[in-house]
Scaffold this active site. Structure first.
Site, PDB file in Angstrom:
ATOM      1  N   TYR A 142       0.824  -1.213   0.000  1.00 59.93           N
ATOM      2  CA  TYR A 142       0.000   0.000   0.000  1.00 59.93           C
ATOM      3  C   TYR A 142       0.856   1.261   0.000  1.00 59.93           C
ATOM      4  O   TYR A 142       0.407   2.321  -0.424  1.00 59.93           O
ATOM      5  CB  TYR A 142      -0.907   0.043   1.240  1.00 59.93           C
ATOM      6  N   LYS A 192       3.501 -15.222   2.414  1.00 60.63           N
ATOM      7  CA  LYS A 192       3.673 -15.952   1.147  1.00 60.63           C
ATOM      8  C   LYS A 192       5.169 -16.170   0.962  1.00 60.63           C
ATOM      9  O   LYS A 192       5.763 -15.735  -0.023  1.00 60.63           O
ATOM     10  CB  LYS A 192       3.033 -15.135   0.001  1.00 60.63           C
ATOM     11  N   ASP A 224      -2.551 -18.303   0.636  1.00 57.91           N
ATOM     12  CA  ASP A 224      -3.553 -19.016  -0.180  1.00 57.91           C
ATOM     13  C   ASP A 224      -4.213 -20.119   0.645  1.00 57.91           C
ATOM     14  O   ASP A 224      -5.432 -20.299   0.624  1.00 57.91           O
ATOM     15  CB  ASP A 224      -2.925 -19.568  -1.481  1.00 57.91           C
ATOM     16  N   ASP A 248      -6.205  -7.142   4.237  1.00 58.11           N
ATOM     17  CA  ASP A 248      -7.366  -6.516   3.587  1.00 58.11           C
ATOM     18  C   ASP A 248      -8.257  -7.594   2.989  1.00 58.11           C
ATOM     19  O   ASP A 248      -9.466  -7.628   3.214  1.00 58.11           O
ATOM     20  CB  ASP A 248      -6.874  -5.550   2.505  1.00 58.11           C
ATOM     21  N   ASP A 252     -12.098  -9.266   4.526  1.00 59.02           N
ATOM     22  CA  ASP A 252     -13.372  -9.269   3.787  1.00 59.02           C
ATOM     23  C   ASP A 252     -13.914 -10.697   3.694  1.00 59.02           C
ATOM     24  O   ASP A 252     -15.103 -10.938   3.861  1.00 59.02           O
ATOM     25  CB  ASP A 252     -13.191  -8.729   2.357  1.00 59.02           C
TER      26      ASP A 252
HETATM   27  C1  IPM Z   1     -10.354  -1.323   4.141  1.00 58.85           C
HETATM   28  C2  IPM Z   1     -10.636  -0.695   2.803  1.00 58.85           C
HETATM   29  C3  IPM Z   1      -9.487   0.240   2.448  1.00 58.85           C
HETATM   30  C4  IPM Z   1      -8.224  -0.588   2.374  1.00 58.85           C
HETATM   31  C5  IPM Z   1      -9.692   1.049   1.174  1.00 58.85           C
HETATM   32  C6  IPM Z   1     -10.983   1.844   1.200  1.00 58.85           C
HETATM   33  C7  IPM Z   1      -8.523   1.960   0.892  1.00 58.85           C
HETATM   34  O1  IPM Z   1     -10.836  -1.660   1.842  1.00 58.85           O
HETATM   35  O2  IPM Z   1     -10.237  -0.587   5.144  1.00 58.85           O
HETATM   36  O3  IPM Z   1     -10.266  -2.549   4.230  1.00 58.85           O
HETATM   37  O4  IPM Z   1      -7.920  -1.199   1.353  1.00 58.85           O
HETATM   38  O5  IPM Z   1      -7.501  -0.617   3.372  1.00 58.85           O
HETATM   39 MN    MN Z   2     -10.854  -3.716   2.626  1.00 56.97          MN
END
Ligand code: IPM
Ligand code: MN
Length: 365
Positions: A142, A192, A224, A248, A252
Site C-alpha cells: 500500500y 507468502k 492461499d 485486507d 473481507d
Molecule cells: C479497508 C478498505 C481500504 C483498504 C480502502 C478503502 C482503501 O478496503 O479498510 O479494508 O484497502 O484498506
Molecule cells: Mn478492505
C-alpha cells in the site's frame, strides 16, 4: 463532568448515517460514566473533495492528530472513481492512517450465535468462531516505493512495491502476541514466504518476536492456504497476524462468517492514537435510504471505549446492547433471512432499540 474529545469523519455514502448512530450510542454510554462527549465533525473523502478540492486537508489531518481519537464512517463512491490517485477518497484514508501512525489494525470476527443462520456457510462450521485479525496497516504494498506507471517498447506498465522492514513487522507482531495473551494464546502468522522476499523477512521477524512470548503458541500459514482454511474450519484460528494487502483480503473473506461485512468493526492503533471504522465501504447504492446496518460502526465505538478510553465497562455495555438486539430478533436488511422470530429493522429502529436497552441497563444497575 470531564470531557472526552473525539473527531468524527462521517465521510461518504452510508458513512454519515451509521456514524450518527454510533455517536448517539457513544454519547449515551459515556453519560452513564459521567463523561461528556465532545465531537468535532469534519468532512472527509469525497465530501471533503467537493468542498475543498482535496479528499482531506492539512488542517483536518492536524485536528485528527491533536485529538488522537477518530471515529470514521466510510469513504468512496462512483462519482469520484475517475479522479487521479491522490484525489480519490481512498487516498485520504491511507494518508490519515499513515499520519496517525496507526500501524496495527484489529478486526475481530465474532459470530453471534443468534446470527449463525445468517451466514451463507453451514451453521456447524461457523458457530463459535472468534478470530482477531491483526492487519499491518501503514506498510507493505500500500505504501512501498517506487510506485509508478511507465512504458516499455510501446507497452505501458505499472509498478507497486511490497516492502517490509524488520521493525515494521515486529511492532505489529508484538501487538498480535499481546492481544493473544488476553485470548486463547495462539497466533497464526500469514505470509507468502514460498514466493516473496518481503514475506521471508516477515516470517523471520515474527519468529524473533515469538521468543519473547514463550507462553503463546505460534504457527505459520501461507496466505492461499489461509484463505481456504478460513472457510473450511474457521474455529482453528485465534489471532491472525498478517501484512497490509493479505489482511485486507482475508478480513473481507472472514466477514462472511459473521453473516455480513456490515457487522465488522475495526480499531487501528499506534502510539497514543486510535482510528475506529467499520470494515465495510460507503455502499452508495443504499445511501440515504435509512436502511444501512449501523452495527459495525456501533461496535467500532465499543472498541474506541476499550482501546482509547480504557473504559472496558462501556465497551461491554455497547456490545451487550448489540447482542440483545440480535437476540430479540431485530435484523438490518443485510442479515435478514426471514427466519421465524426475526424482524427487518431500518437504521433508525436499530438506533432506538440500542439506546433503549442502554438506558435500561443503566436503570437496572
Ligand atoms: C479497508 C478498505 C481500504 C483498504 C480502502 C478503502 C482503501 O478496503 O479498510 O479494508 O484497502 O484498506
Ligand atoms: Mn478492505
Amino acid at each position: 463532568m470531564s470531557e472526552v474529545k473525539i473527531v468524527a469523519l462521517p465521510g461518504d455514502g452510508i458513512g454519515p448515517e451509521v456514524t450518527q448512530v454510533a455517536l448517539d450510542v457513544l454519547e449515551t454510554v459515556l453519560e452513564q460514566h459521567d463523561l461528556k462527549l465532545n465531537v468535532t465533525k469534519l468532512p472527509f473523502g469525497g465530501t471533503c473533495y467537493e468542498e475543498f478540492g482535496e479528499p482531506v486537508t492539512d488542517e483536518i489531518l492536524q485536528t485528527c492528530k491533536e485529538t488522537k481519537v477518530v471515529l470514521l464512517g466510510a469513504v468512496g463512491g462512483p462519482q469520484w472513481d475517475d479522479l487521479s490517485a491522490n484525489k480519490r477518497p481512498e487516498a485520504a484514508l491511507l494518508k490519515l492512517r499513515s499520519e496517525l501512525g496507526v500501524f496495527a489494525n484489529l478486526r475481530p470476527i465474532f459470530v453471534h450465535s443468534a446470527l449463525a443462520g445468517a451466514s451463507t456457510l453451514k451453521e456447524e462450521v461457523i458457530e463459535g468462531t472468534d478470530i482477531l485479525i491483526v492487519r499491518e496497516l501503514t506498510g507493505g504494498v500500500y505504501f512501498g516505493k517506487p510506485r509508478f506507471t511507465s512504458e516499455e517498447n510501446g507497452d505501458p506498465f505499472s509498478v507497486d512495491t511490497m516492502k517490509y522492514s524488520r521493525s515494521e513487522v515486529q511492532r505489529v507482531t508484538r501487538i498480535a502476541f499481546e492481544t493473544a495473551r488476553l485470548r486463547d494464546k495462539r497466533v497464526c502468522s500469514v505470509d507468502k514466504m514460498n514466493v516473496l522476499e518481503s514475506s521471508r523477512m516477515w516470517r523471520k521477524s515474527v519468529l524473533e518476536v515469538a521468543e519473547e512470548y514463550p507462553d503463546v503458541e505460534l504457527s505459520h500459514m501461507l496466505v492461499d492456504n489461509a484463505a481456504m482454511q478460513l472457510i473450511r474450519n474457521p474455529k482453528q484460528f485465534d489471532v491472525i497476524v498478517t501484512g497490509n494487502l493479505f489482511g485486507d483480503i482475508l478480513s473481507d473473506e472472514a466477514s462472511m462468517l459473521t453473516g455480513s461485512i456490515g457487522m465488522l468493526p475495526s480499531a487501528s492503533l499506534g502510539g497514543e492514537n486510535g482510528l475506529y471504522e467499520p470494515v465495510h465501504g460507503s455502499a452508495p447504492d443504499i445511501a440515504g435510504k435509512g436502511i444501512a446496518n449501523p452495527l459495525a460502526a456501533v461496535a467500532s465505538a465499543a472498541l474506541l471505549c476499550r482501546y482509547s478510553l480504557d473504559l472496558e465497562p462501556a465497551a461491554k455495555k455497547i456490545e451487550s446492547a448489540i447482542l440483545q438486539l440480535l437476540e430479540e430478533g431485530y435484523r438490518p436488511a443485510d442479515i435478514y433471512t426471514e427466519e421465524p422470530g426475526t424482524k427487518l429493522a431500518n437504521t433508525g429502529e436499530i438506533s432506538n432499540q440500542l439506546l433503549t436497552s442502554l438506558n435500561e441497563m443503566a436503570d437496572a444497575s
